[in-house]
Write a protein that holds these residues in place. Structure first.
Motif, PDB file in Angstrom:
ATOM      1  N   ILE A  97       0.867  -1.179   0.000  1.00 42.03           N
ATOM      2  CA  ILE A  97       0.000   0.000   0.000  1.00 42.03           C
ATOM      3  C   ILE A  97       0.902   1.227   0.000  1.00 42.03           C
ATOM      4  CG2 ILE A  97      -1.750   1.320   1.241  1.00 42.03           C
ATOM      5  CD1 ILE A  97      -2.640  -1.363   2.519  1.00 42.03           C
ATOM      6  N   SER A 101       1.475   5.414   0.020  1.00 39.54           N
ATOM      7  CA  SER A 101       0.805   6.608   0.548  1.00 39.54           C
ATOM      8  C   SER A 101       0.420   7.572  -0.576  1.00 39.54           C
ATOM      9  CB  SER A 101       1.702   7.328   1.554  1.00 39.54           C
ATOM     10  OG  SER A 101       2.871   7.808   0.924  1.00 39.54           O
ATOM     11  N   TYR A 154      -0.238   6.985  -4.577  1.00 39.50           N
ATOM     12  CA  TYR A 154      -0.304   5.952  -5.613  1.00 39.50           C
ATOM     13  C   TYR A 154       0.526   6.301  -6.844  1.00 39.50           C
ATOM     14  CZ  TYR A 154      -2.045   2.633  -9.006  1.00 39.50           C
ATOM     15  OH  TYR A 154      -2.124   1.656  -9.965  1.00 39.50           O
ATOM     16  N   ARG A 207     -14.115   1.637  -3.053  1.00 38.40           N
ATOM     17  CA  ARG A 207     -13.089   1.713  -1.999  1.00 38.40           C
ATOM     18  C   ARG A 207     -12.188   2.924  -2.163  1.00 38.40           C
ATOM     19  NH1 ARG A 207     -10.608  -4.058  -0.766  1.00 38.40           N
ATOM     20  NH2 ARG A 207     -10.370  -3.062   1.244  1.00 38.40           N
ATOM     21  N   SER A 251      -9.899   3.372  -4.303  1.00 40.63           N
ATOM     22  CA  SER A 251      -8.611   2.695  -4.263  1.00 40.63           C
ATOM     23  C   SER A 251      -8.176   2.214  -5.638  1.00 40.63           C
ATOM     24  CB  SER A 251      -8.724   1.484  -3.320  1.00 40.63           C
ATOM     25  OG  SER A 251      -7.614   0.647  -3.423  1.00 40.63           O
ATOM     26  N   SER A 263      -3.658   1.669  -3.427  1.00 44.49           N
ATOM     27  CA  SER A 263      -3.793   2.975  -2.788  1.00 44.49           C
ATOM     28  C   SER A 263      -5.060   2.916  -1.946  1.00 44.49           C
ATOM     29  CB  SER A 263      -3.926   4.088  -3.823  1.00 44.49           C
ATOM     30  OG  SER A 263      -5.190   4.015  -4.473  1.00 44.49           O
ATOM     31  N   PHE A 264      -5.034   3.584  -0.831  1.00 44.34           N
ATOM     32  CA  PHE A 264      -6.215   3.759   0.009  1.00 44.34           C
ATOM     33  C   PHE A 264      -6.159   5.171   0.563  1.00 44.34           C
ATOM     34  CE2 PHE A 264      -5.701  -0.874   0.216  1.00 44.34           C
ATOM     35  CZ  PHE A 264      -6.984  -1.275  -0.110  1.00 44.34           C
ATOM     36  N   PRO A 290      -3.757   6.041   4.382  1.00 41.56           N
ATOM     37  CA  PRO A 290      -3.329   4.849   5.113  1.00 41.56           C
ATOM     38  C   PRO A 290      -2.388   5.223   6.258  1.00 41.56           C
ATOM     39  CG  PRO A 290      -2.070   5.045   3.099  1.00 41.56           C
ATOM     40  CD  PRO A 290      -3.118   6.139   3.072  1.00 41.56           C
ATOM     41  N   PRO A 291      -2.490   4.549   7.395  1.00 43.14           N
ATOM     42  CA  PRO A 291      -1.590   4.868   8.500  1.00 43.14           C
ATOM     43  C   PRO A 291      -0.174   4.382   8.189  1.00 43.14           C
ATOM     44  CG  PRO A 291      -2.905   2.945   9.043  1.00 43.14           C
ATOM     45  CD  PRO A 291      -3.413   3.468   7.719  1.00 43.14           C
ATOM     46  N   ARG A 316       3.371   2.508   8.657  1.00 42.11           N
ATOM     47  CA  ARG A 316       3.773   1.246   9.272  1.00 42.11           C
ATOM     48  C   ARG A 316       5.248   1.367   9.639  1.00 42.11           C
ATOM     49  NH1 ARG A 316       2.156  -3.541   5.978  1.00 42.11           N
ATOM     50  NH2 ARG A 316       0.308  -3.303   7.224  1.00 42.11           N
ATOM     51  N   ASP A 344       7.903   5.107   0.193  1.00 42.53           N
ATOM     52  CA  ASP A 344       7.339   5.147   1.545  1.00 42.53           C
ATOM     53  C   ASP A 344       8.285   4.574   2.596  1.00 42.53           C
ATOM     54  OD1 ASP A 344       4.692   6.335   1.254  1.00 42.53           O
ATOM     55  OD2 ASP A 344       4.315   4.620  -0.052  1.00 42.53           O
TER      56      ASP A 344
END
Length: 130
Positions: free
Chosen positions: A14, A16, A18, A42, A44, A60-61, A64-65, A67, A120
């Protein structure tokens, strides 16, 4: 009945941003796009990339938090790509402003490897098999 795993089908990532992640994996790393779709329900994107013997699913969302990956966080440590000429690949990545760590030698296999990061901060590895 014994079940045998036959290999890795895909790795899901995922990003951050896209567009930035897609550019990195497609244009910088050179992974061909197999299929790409926007999933409106979504909000996404999903892009299937050909990584040789497995696929990378790039997603992509919205928001997203993050990680944690460093220091050594529990979970997936890194994603490794096989190359036949690590010096050439490190030089090619440098033309895209991707910085690799110094090349090291695996003390058990004698093979050379290095690490770098995606946009990311996901740790990626180049592992030379001649």
């Amino acid at each position: 009945m014994s079940v045998m795993l036959r290999g890795v089908h895909h790795i899901a990532i995922i990003g951050s941003d896209y567009a930035r992640s897609r550019r990195f994996y497609v244009e910088v790393l050179g992974l061909p796009v197999l299929h790409e779709v926007y999933r409106e329900a979504r909000d996404s994107w999903k892009c299937d990339l050909d990584a040789g013997n497995a696929r990378i699913e790039l997603f992509s969302f919205p928001a997203p938090p993050p990680r944690p990956s460093r220091p050594e966080a529990c979970g997936l440590r890194h994603l490794s790509f096989v190359v036949s000429d690590i010096d050439a690949e490190v030089a090619r990545l440098a033309t895209h402003d991707v910085t690799c760590e110094p090349i090291r030698v695996d003390e058990y296999t004698g093979q050379r490897f290095t690490f770098f990061s995606d946009p990311d901060g996901l740790p990626l590895e180049l592992y030379e098999e001649i």
